[in-house]
Scaffold this motif. Structure first.
Motif, PDB file in Angstrom:
ATOM      1  N   PHE A 141      24.931  47.342  22.748  1.00 17.23           N
ATOM      2  CA  PHE A 141      26.272  47.417  22.153  1.00 17.23           C
ATOM      3  C   PHE A 141      27.167  48.368  22.948  1.00 17.23           C
ATOM      4  O   PHE A 141      28.355  48.465  22.673  1.00 17.23           O
ATOM      5  CB  PHE A 141      26.185  47.876  20.696  1.00 17.23           C
ATOM      6  CG  PHE A 141      25.664  46.802  19.765  1.00 17.23           C
ATOM      7  CD1 PHE A 141      26.530  45.895  19.173  1.00 17.23           C
ATOM      8  CD2 PHE A 141      24.309  46.689  19.484  1.00 17.23           C
ATOM      9  CE1 PHE A 141      26.064  44.910  18.316  1.00 17.23           C
ATOM     10  CE2 PHE A 141      23.833  45.707  18.634  1.00 17.23           C
ATOM     11  CZ  PHE A 141      24.708  44.813  18.049  1.00 17.23           C
ATOM     12  N   ALA A 142      26.582  49.100  23.910  1.00 20.27           N
ATOM     13  CA  ALA A 142      27.382  50.000  24.740  1.00 20.27           C
ATOM     14  C   ALA A 142      26.730  50.111  26.101  1.00 20.27           C
ATOM     15  O   ALA A 142      25.508  50.101  26.218  1.00 20.27           O
ATOM     16  CB  ALA A 142      27.454  51.370  24.094  1.00 20.27           C
ATOM     17  N   ILE A 175      32.156  49.056  25.054  1.00 21.47           N
ATOM     18  CA  ILE A 175      31.550  49.024  23.715  1.00 21.47           C
ATOM     19  C   ILE A 175      31.832  47.675  23.060  1.00 21.47           C
ATOM     20  O   ILE A 175      32.962  47.187  23.092  1.00 21.47           O
ATOM     21  CB  ILE A 175      32.131  50.144  22.840  1.00 21.47           C
ATOM     22  CG1 ILE A 175      31.775  51.494  23.476  1.00 21.47           C
ATOM     23  CG2 ILE A 175      31.591  50.074  21.426  1.00 21.47           C
ATOM     24  CD1 ILE A 175      32.336  52.672  22.752  1.00 21.47           C
ATOM     25  N   ALA A 176      30.792  47.072  22.474  1.00 18.76           N
ATOM     26  CA  ALA A 176      30.964  45.817  21.723  1.00 18.76           C
ATOM     27  C   ALA A 176      31.110  46.167  20.254  1.00 18.76           C
ATOM     28  O   ALA A 176      30.213  46.775  19.660  1.00 18.76           O
ATOM     29  CB  ALA A 176      29.767  44.918  21.939  1.00 18.76           C
ATOM     30  N   GLU A 177      32.253  45.821  19.678  1.00 19.27           N
ATOM     31  CA  GLU A 177      32.543  46.159  18.288  1.00 19.27           C
ATOM     32  C   GLU A 177      32.587  44.890  17.438  1.00 19.27           C
ATOM     33  O   GLU A 177      32.933  43.820  17.953  1.00 19.27           O
ATOM     34  CB  GLU A 177      33.922  46.820  18.191  1.00 19.27           C
ATOM     35  CG  GLU A 177      34.027  48.117  18.958  1.00 19.27           C
ATOM     36  CD  GLU A 177      35.366  48.796  18.736  1.00 19.27           C
ATOM     37  OE1 GLU A 177      36.276  48.157  18.156  1.00 19.27           O
ATOM     38  OE2 GLU A 177      35.493  49.957  19.144  1.00 19.27           O
ATOM     39  N   PRO A 178      32.301  45.010  16.140  1.00 19.30           N
ATOM     40  CA  PRO A 178      32.420  43.823  15.281  1.00 19.30           C
ATOM     41  C   PRO A 178      33.844  43.282  15.310  1.00 19.30           C
ATOM     42  O   PRO A 178      34.809  44.051  15.313  1.00 19.30           O
ATOM     43  CB  PRO A 178      32.051  44.343  13.887  1.00 19.30           C
ATOM     44  CG  PRO A 178      32.003  45.832  13.983  1.00 19.30           C
ATOM     45  CD  PRO A 178      31.845  46.203  15.415  1.00 19.30           C
ATOM     46  N   LEU A 213      26.584  39.170  10.165  1.00 21.14           N
ATOM     47  CA  LEU A 213      26.189  40.402   9.474  1.00 21.14           C
ATOM     48  C   LEU A 213      25.511  41.369  10.445  1.00 21.14           C
ATOM     49  O   LEU A 213      25.764  42.575  10.403  1.00 21.14           O
ATOM     50  CB  LEU A 213      25.253  40.088   8.298  1.00 21.14           C
ATOM     51  CG  LEU A 213      25.879  39.333   7.112  1.00 21.14           C
ATOM     52  CD1 LEU A 213      24.843  39.135   6.003  1.00 21.14           C
ATOM     53  CD2 LEU A 213      27.101  40.057   6.547  1.00 21.14           C
ATOM     54  N   ALA A 214      24.677  40.840  11.324  1.00 14.79           N
ATOM     55  CA  ALA A 214      24.017  41.718  12.296  1.00 14.79           C
ATOM     56  C   ALA A 214      25.066  42.471  13.119  1.00 14.79           C
ATOM     57  O   ALA A 214      24.889  43.639  13.451  1.00 14.79           O
ATOM     58  CB  ALA A 214      23.106  40.904  13.214  1.00 14.79           C
ATOM     59  N   CYS A 215      26.175  41.813  13.416  1.00 16.05           N
ATOM     60  CA  CYS A 215      27.227  42.445  14.225  1.00 16.05           C
ATOM     61  C   CYS A 215      28.160  43.331  13.412  1.00 16.05           C
ATOM     62  O   CYS A 215      29.033  43.982  13.974  1.00 16.05           O
ATOM     63  CB  CYS A 215      28.057  41.370  14.934  1.00 16.05           C
ATOM     64  SG  CYS A 215      27.149  40.526  16.222  1.00 16.05           S
ATOM     65  N   GLY A 216      28.030  43.306  12.087  1.00 18.71           N
ATOM     66  CA  GLY A 216      28.903  44.145  11.259  1.00 18.71           C
ATOM     67  C   GLY A 216      30.163  43.440  10.792  1.00 18.71           C
ATOM     68  O   GLY A 216      31.159  44.097  10.479  1.00 18.71           O
ATOM     69  N   LEU A 233      31.672  39.589  18.331  1.00 19.76           N
ATOM     70  CA  LEU A 233      31.916  40.923  18.878  1.00 19.76           C
ATOM     71  C   LEU A 233      33.196  40.938  19.716  1.00 19.76           C
ATOM     72  O   LEU A 233      33.494  39.952  20.407  1.00 19.76           O
ATOM     73  CB  LEU A 233      30.735  41.350  19.758  1.00 19.76           C
ATOM     74  CG  LEU A 233      29.401  41.569  19.022  1.00 19.76           C
ATOM     75  CD1 LEU A 233      28.257  41.737  20.026  1.00 19.76           C
ATOM     76  CD2 LEU A 233      29.473  42.768  18.092  1.00 19.76           C
ATOM     77  N   GLU A 234      33.919  42.027  19.643  1.00 20.81           N
ATOM     78  CA  GLU A 234      35.036  42.273  20.559  1.00 20.81           C
ATOM     79  C   GLU A 234      34.583  43.360  21.524  1.00 20.81           C
ATOM     80  O   GLU A 234      33.832  44.263  21.151  1.00 20.81           O
ATOM     81  CB  GLU A 234      36.276  42.773  19.793  1.00 20.81           C
ATOM     82  CG  GLU A 234      37.021  41.704  19.036  1.00 20.81           C
ATOM     83  CD  GLU A 234      37.895  40.815  19.912  1.00 20.81           C
ATOM     84  OE1 GLU A 234      37.762  40.863  21.154  1.00 20.81           O
ATOM     85  OE2 GLU A 234      38.697  40.060  19.339  1.00 20.81           O
TER      86      GLU A 234
END
Ligand code: NAD
Length: 476
Positions: free
Chosen positions: A112-113, A122-125, A150-153, A450-451
């Motif tokens: 994720f980073a 950084i990969a954000e939800p 959900l796993a990604c938030g 993810l963004e």
């Protein structure tokens, strides 16, 4: 938490095994959509957030609960789509659990980073998700989206097919038991044109993840495109199974057997099914003889389920009549079958001596129907395989494995199996061309939700780039 919908429309579900009503479901309307999306938005924007380790724990519990309740899920899927019991357990529920476990694995190891030179990426939800699913693998398709989001938030609003909302209700019940907090997953039953459309148009939905027909996918992409919401589309297919000319008799028979099996899986209602068998012209008669022998072993009501609805039965049998009218040879089956007195069953039909312009060759039929095409060598086989607007699945069978791999590389399709049908829950799944945009499963499936953000720290600032630390920072 269960709430009565504001919507007042009711849908009567029909059991395709006998054509009798099985349940009545009340539909969500635009008011219900707004309530669910607003809750998702609030959870996403305001928190309290739900940390990644807790999300993965809840998803693991969800997998365990579904496994424990396999009979409940399988029974409901059989009521919804008529899947025979053994296939409902393994092919439907088993595949769904495996999909969910693959997502959990991918999210547990996902970076994720990372640093890129002196930047931190950084990969954000991405935000609230609309998950819109079809009826053919109702639990598997729902979990492919819900699990990854959900796993990604990302909180999710799931709208299952109007033919199969019951398995999604059971999923919601299992998610509550697994500890998914209220509002992170909402399930709204309803029609595509009403509930689905309201979701796609809702300004607070950031990602629309859709699986279904190419026609509906195109209209969803246009609607989402108008407000530049992200879309992930898993659409139709007309996938080839290419048999090369170096197979000996046993390997040829095995290739025909495996190809027919995958074509007829779920009564032919599988998006990636190998519905075009492309055989050497010199072996057409062998293929036809084998297919006749094999096709009779698929018995409607025993190892072959019904089609999902009366409308679908009419659509599929309409293709059969067209195939005959267009001059195709019926290798096996009844091209003008009477509608059975009970249920929407259909015997397999195999067509040969087809031409590339016939609709039975070009269009997705989504029933137990195979067409056999003939090739004059590898180049011709590749040309035929790619002569389609779709590009979802496919297979190549050949004695020389390197040659089979080379042919597979030339097929414009999201996945190609070589000398068999082997699943891999960590590999991406999705389509080239009009079979879709984006991929599901594995790390590629996570990235739909993810963004990516680049952070440029001030010179000399040591950004704490430990993987786990950034996970926590990113998700708490
Ligand atoms: P469909 O396109 O009719 O419906 C899919 C979903 O979209 C349903 O939930 C439906 O209610 C909803 N919908 C319909 N119109 C809508 C609209 N205007 N706005 C928003 N939502 C809308 O497909 P189907 O008949 O349920 O499923 C069969 C199709 O799905 C086949 O074409 C098959 O190939 C495809 N499929 C693709 C994959 C894949 O992974 N590529 C997997 C399974 C099925």
């Amino acid at each position: 938490m269960w709430t009565e919908p504001h919507g007042t429309e009711h849908i009567t579900l029909i059991d395709p095994r006998d054509g009798k009503p099985s349940a009545v479901v009340r539909c969500a309307d635009a008011v219900d959509v707004d309530a669910a999306v607003s809750t998702a938005r609030r959870l996403f924007d305001d928190g309290p957030q739900w940390p990644l380790p807790d999300r993965l724990r809840a998803l693991s519990r969800l997998a365990e609960i579904i496994e424990r309740r396999v009979e409940d899920f399988a029974d409901i899927i059989s009521v919804e789509i008529g899947a025979p019991a053994a296939f409902a357990r393994q092919g439907q529920v088993g595949t769904a659990v495996s999909t969910l476990r693959g997502i959990i694995e991918a999210a547990s190891t996902y970076r994720f980073a990372e640093t890129v030179a002196d930047s931190v990426v950084i990969a954000e939800p991405a935000g609230p998700v609309a998950a819109i699913t079809p009826w053919n693998f109702p639990l598997h398709q729902a979990l492919g989206k819900v699990g990854a989001a959900l796993a990604c938030g990302c909180p999710v609003v799931l709208k299952p097919s109007e033919l199969t909302p019951l398995s999604s209700y059971l999923l919601a019940e299992a998610a509550l038991e697994a500890g998914v907090p209220a509002g992170w997953l909402s399930v709204l039953a309803g029609r595509g044109e009403v509930t689905g459309r309201a979701l796609v148009e809702h300004p607070d939905i950031e990602v629309v993840s859709f699986t279904g027909s190419t026609e509906v996918g195109r209209s969803i992409a246009a609607t989402a495109g108008a407000r530049l919401a992200r879309v992930a589309l898993e659409l139709g297919g007309k996938s080839p199974s290419v048999l090369l000319d170096d197979l000996d008799d046993d390997a040829f028979a095995a290739a025909v057997t495996t190809s027919l099996r995958f074509c007829l899986m779920n009564a032919g209602q599988t998006c990636a099914a190998w519905t075009r068998m492309i055989v050497p012209a010199t072996r057409y008669a062998d293929a036809a003889a084998l297919l006749r022998e094999l096709a009779v072993t698929y018995v409607p009501g025993e190892n072959l389920g019904p089609l999902v609805s009366a409308t679908h039965w009419e659509r599929v049998t309409g293709f059969l009549r067209e195939g005959v009218d267009a001059g195709a040879e019926v290798i096996h089956g009844e091209p003008a079958p009477p509608r059975p007195a009970h249920g929407y069953y259909l015997n397999p039909v195999v067509f040969g001596r087809v031409t590339p312009s016939m609709r039975i060759v070009r269009e997705e039929i989504f029933g137990p129907v195979l067409v056999v095409q003939t090739h004059s060598g590898d180049d011709d086989a590749v040309r035929l395989a790619n002569d389609t607007c779709y590009g979802l699945g496919g297979a190549v069978f050949g004695a020389d494995q390197a040659r089979a791999v080379a042919v597979a590389r030339r097929i414009r399709s999201g996945s190609v199996h070589i000398n068999g049908l082997n699943g891999n829950r960590s590999a991406p799944f999705g389509g080239f061309k009009q079979s879709g945009i984006g991929r599901e499963f594995g790390r590629w499936g996570l990235e739909e939700f993810l963004e990516v953000k680049s952070i440029q720290p001030p010179p000399g600032f040591a950004y704490p780039i430990s993987h786990s630390l950034l996970l926590e920072e990113n998700h708490e």
